[in-house]
Design a protein around this motif. Structure first.
Motif, PDB file in Angstrom:
ATOM      1  N   CYS A  54      27.367  43.683  42.508  1.00 29.43           N
ATOM      2  CA  CYS A  54      26.950  42.749  43.584  1.00 29.43           C
ATOM      3  C   CYS A  54      27.649  41.834  44.093  1.00 29.43           C
ATOM      4  O   CYS A  54      27.531  41.190  45.100  1.00 29.43           O
ATOM      5  N   SER A  55      28.519  41.223  43.142  1.00 33.11           N
ATOM      6  CA  SER A  55      29.505  40.080  43.775  1.00 33.11           C
ATOM      7  C   SER A  55      30.314  40.579  44.867  1.00 33.11           C
ATOM      8  O   SER A  55      30.430  39.501  45.756  1.00 33.11           O
ATOM      9  N   ASN A  70      37.738  42.707  53.601  1.00 33.81           N
ATOM     10  CA  ASN A  70      36.723  43.576  53.139  1.00 33.81           C
ATOM     11  C   ASN A  70      37.026  44.839  52.375  1.00 33.81           C
ATOM     12  O   ASN A  70      36.775  44.931  51.256  1.00 33.81           O
ATOM     13  N   PRO A  71      38.154  45.531  52.696  1.00 34.45           N
ATOM     14  CA  PRO A  71      38.902  46.594  51.947  1.00 34.45           C
ATOM     15  C   PRO A  71      39.354  46.103  50.677  1.00 34.45           C
ATOM     16  O   PRO A  71      39.231  46.613  49.588  1.00 34.45           O
ATOM     17  N   LEU A  72      40.134  44.702  50.609  1.00 32.46           N
ATOM     18  CA  LEU A  72      40.715  44.209  49.451  1.00 32.46           C
ATOM     19  C   LEU A  72      39.764  43.873  48.617  1.00 32.46           C
ATOM     20  O   LEU A  72      39.649  44.314  47.335  1.00 32.46           O
ATOM     21  N   ILE A  73      38.398  43.313  49.070  1.00 30.99           N
ATOM     22  CA  ILE A  73      37.255  42.878  48.307  1.00 30.99           C
ATOM     23  C   ILE A  73      36.672  44.078  47.322  1.00 30.99           C
ATOM     24  O   ILE A  73      36.457  44.141  46.114  1.00 30.99           O
ATOM     25  N   ARG A 132      38.364  44.657  43.444  1.00 36.22           N
ATOM     26  CA  ARG A 132      37.316  44.276  42.316  1.00 36.22           C
ATOM     27  C   ARG A 132      36.149  45.560  41.868  1.00 36.22           C
ATOM     28  O   ARG A 132      35.257  45.239  41.238  1.00 36.22           O
ATOM     29  N   ASN A 133      36.713  46.727  42.295  1.00 36.38           N
ATOM     30  CA  ASN A 133      35.911  47.916  42.144  1.00 36.38           C
ATOM     31  C   ASN A 133      36.876  48.855  40.974  1.00 36.38           C
ATOM     32  O   ASN A 133      37.726  49.261  41.340  1.00 36.38           O
ATOM     33  N   THR A 189      39.636  51.779  42.131  1.00 34.57           N
ATOM     34  CA  THR A 189      41.064  51.621  41.694  1.00 34.57           C
ATOM     35  C   THR A 189      41.105  52.993  40.777  1.00 34.57           C
ATOM     36  O   THR A 189      42.423  53.268  40.656  1.00 34.57           O
ATOM     37  N   GLY A 190      40.122  53.458  39.969  1.00 39.84           N
ATOM     38  CA  GLY A 190      40.301  54.778  39.016  1.00 39.84           C
ATOM     39  C   GLY A 190      40.825  55.871  40.164  1.00 39.84           C
ATOM     40  O   GLY A 190      41.796  56.709  39.761  1.00 39.84           O
ATOM     41  N   ALA A 191      39.936  55.867  41.212  1.00 35.87           N
ATOM     42  CA  ALA A 191      40.077  56.965  42.155  1.00 35.87           C
ATOM     43  C   ALA A 191      41.647  57.064  42.829  1.00 35.87           C
ATOM     44  O   ALA A 191      42.339  57.831  43.104  1.00 35.87           O
ATOM     45  N   LEU A 192      42.053  55.653  43.106  1.00 39.56           N
ATOM     46  CA  LEU A 192      43.270  55.578  43.452  1.00 39.56           C
ATOM     47  C   LEU A 192      44.557  55.958  42.582  1.00 39.56           C
ATOM     48  O   LEU A 192      45.580  56.557  43.144  1.00 39.56           O
ATOM     49  N   LYS A 193      44.239  55.556  41.292  1.00 36.81           N
ATOM     50  CA  LYS A 193      45.304  55.920  40.262  1.00 36.81           C
ATOM     51  C   LYS A 193      45.322  57.412  40.323  1.00 36.81           C
ATOM     52  O   LYS A 193      46.420  58.111  40.093  1.00 36.81           O
ATOM     53  N   LYS A 194      44.158  58.116  40.176  1.00 33.30           N
ATOM     54  CA  LYS A 194      44.249  59.705  40.169  1.00 33.30           C
ATOM     55  C   LYS A 194      44.755  60.358  41.256  1.00 33.30           C
ATOM     56  O   LYS A 194      45.669  61.164  41.073  1.00 33.30           O
TER      57      LYS A 194
END
Length: 314
Positions: free
Chosen positions: A239-240, A284-287, A291-292, A296-301
Motif C-alpha cells: 500500500c505504501s 511513479n515508475p521509480l516508486i 519499492r516492489n 525487481t525480481g522480474a527485472l533480475k530475471k
C-alpha cells in the motif's frame, strides 16, 4: 471588446523565459522527459512480458504508466520544440486539443488511483474472493470507466473555456494551455464559470478521494487485526507505494484547481504544474519498481535471460 482573439495564436510564456539559464533548464527537462518515457515504457513492457506480473495490481500499474507516457507527451515536446525553434506560439485549435487531452488524462488518473486503492482493499480485506471480485473482466470495466469519467472533464471544460472571448494580452503565463492560465486572458466575466469549474473539480476529486480513504480505512482495520507481523509488513509494503503516488498527484491538483486565487501567482502555478506534469511521471515508475520485490525480481530475471542469450550467441 470587439477584438476577439480566439481565432488567433496564443503565446506561451513557458518555463524557460522565467529561468536565468534556459539552455541548462532545457537540457534538464529533456533528460527528465527521456527518463519518464523510458522508465514507464520499460515498466509496461516488463509487466506484459513476465507471467508472474499478470494480475490486477500490475495491470493497473501498467495503465498508470501508459497515462504518464501520454500525460508528459501532451505538454513537454511542444515546450521543448518552442525553445529549440525559438517559437512560442500555439493556435487556438492546438491549444484546445492540448487542454482536452491534458484534462482527460488528469481526470482518468484521478479515477485510476481510486481503482488501485479498491484493488488493494479487496486483496487485503477479501483475499479468498480476490480472483472473483477482481477478475480480468472487472479490471477492464474499471479501467474503461476511468478513461470515460476522465474524458467527461475534458468534454465539459474545454469547449466552454475556448469559446470565451480573449481580447486581452494573448500571452499565456504558462508552458501549456491549462484552464486557469487561459481563463485569465478572457475579457468577459468568468466568475460564474470559475465557480462551476471549482465545483466540477471538487466532484472529480471528491469521488476518488472518498473511495481511496474508505479503502484505506478498511485496510488499516484489517492490518490492525492481523496477528502476524510478517503479514502486516507485507500489507503495508503493497500500500505504501500507492499512497506515495496519491499524495504527490492529489496534492498538486488540489493546489491548482481548489485553492482560492489569492494563493496563486503565475510563477507558483508554473512550478506546481511542472512538478506534477514533468516530475511525477518520472517518480511513479521509480516508486513502483524500487519499492516492489516482484518488479525487481522480474527485472533480475530478464537481465539474467539477456545475459544467457548473449553468451549463447558468442
Amino acid at each position: 471588446m470587439a477584438n476577439h482573439t480566439g481565432q488567433l495564436d496564443f503565446i506561451l510564456v513557458g518555463l524557460f523565459s522565467q529561468s536565468k539559464h534556459p539552455a541548462l533548464l532545457c537540457v534538464v527537462v529533456v533528460v527528465i522527459f527521456l527518463m519518464a518515457l523510458s522508465g514507464n515504457s520499460f515498466l509496461i513492457f516488463l509487466i506484459h512480458s513476465d507471467a508472474h506480473l499478470h494480475n490486477p495490481m500490475y495491470f493497473f500499474i501498467s495503465q498508470l504508466s501508459l497515462m504518464d507516457v501520454m500525460y508528459i507527451s501532451v505538454t513537454v515536446p511542444k515546450m521543448l520544440m518552442d525553445q529549440v525553434l525559438v517559437v512560442n506560439k500555439i493556435s487556438a485549435p492546438e491549444c484546445g486539443m492540448q487542454m482536452f487531452l491534458y484534462l482527460t488524462l488528469v481526470g482518468s488518473e484521478f479515477f485510476l488511483l481510486a481503482a488501485m486503492a479498491y484493488d488493494r482493499y479487496v486483496a487485503i480485506c477479501h483475499p479468498l474472493r480476490y480472483s472473483v471480485l477482481m477478475s480480468h473482466r472487472v479490471c477492464l470495466l474499471l479501467v474503461s470507466g476511468c478513461w470515460i469519467l476522465g474524458s467527461v472533464d475534458g468534454f465539459m471544460l474545454t469547449p466552454i473555456t475556448m469559446t470565451f472571448p480573449f481580447c486581452r494580452s494573448r500571452e499565456i503565463h504558462h508552458f501549456f494551455c491549462e484552464v486557469p492560465a487561459v481563463m485569465k486572458l478572457s475579457c468577459s466575466d468568468t466568475s460564474l464559470y470559475e465557480t462551476l469549474m471549482y465545483l466540477c473539480c471538487v466532484l472529480m476529486l471528491l469521488i476518488p478521494v472518498t473511495v481511496i480513504s474508505s479503502s484505506y480505512s478498511f485496510i488499516l482495520l484489517t492490518i490492525h487485526r492481523m496477528s502476524s507481523a510478517e503479514g502486516r509488513k507485507k500489507a503495508f509494503a503493497t500500500c505504501s507505494s500507492h499512497m506515495a503516488v496519491v499524495i504527490l498527484f492529489y496534492g498538486a491538483a488540489v493546489y491548482t484547481y481548489m485553492l482560492p486565487s489569492s494563493y496563486h501567482s503565475p510563477e507558483k502555478d508554473m512550478v506546481v504544474s511542472a512538478f506534477y506534469t514533468i516530475l511525477t511521471p518520472v517518480l511513479n515508475p521509480l516508486i513502483y519498481s524500487l519499492r516492489n520485490k516482484d518488479v525487481t525480481g522480474a527485472l533480475k530475471k530478464m537481465l539474467n535471460e539477456v545475459s544467457v542469450f548473449q553468451k549463447t550467441v558468442k
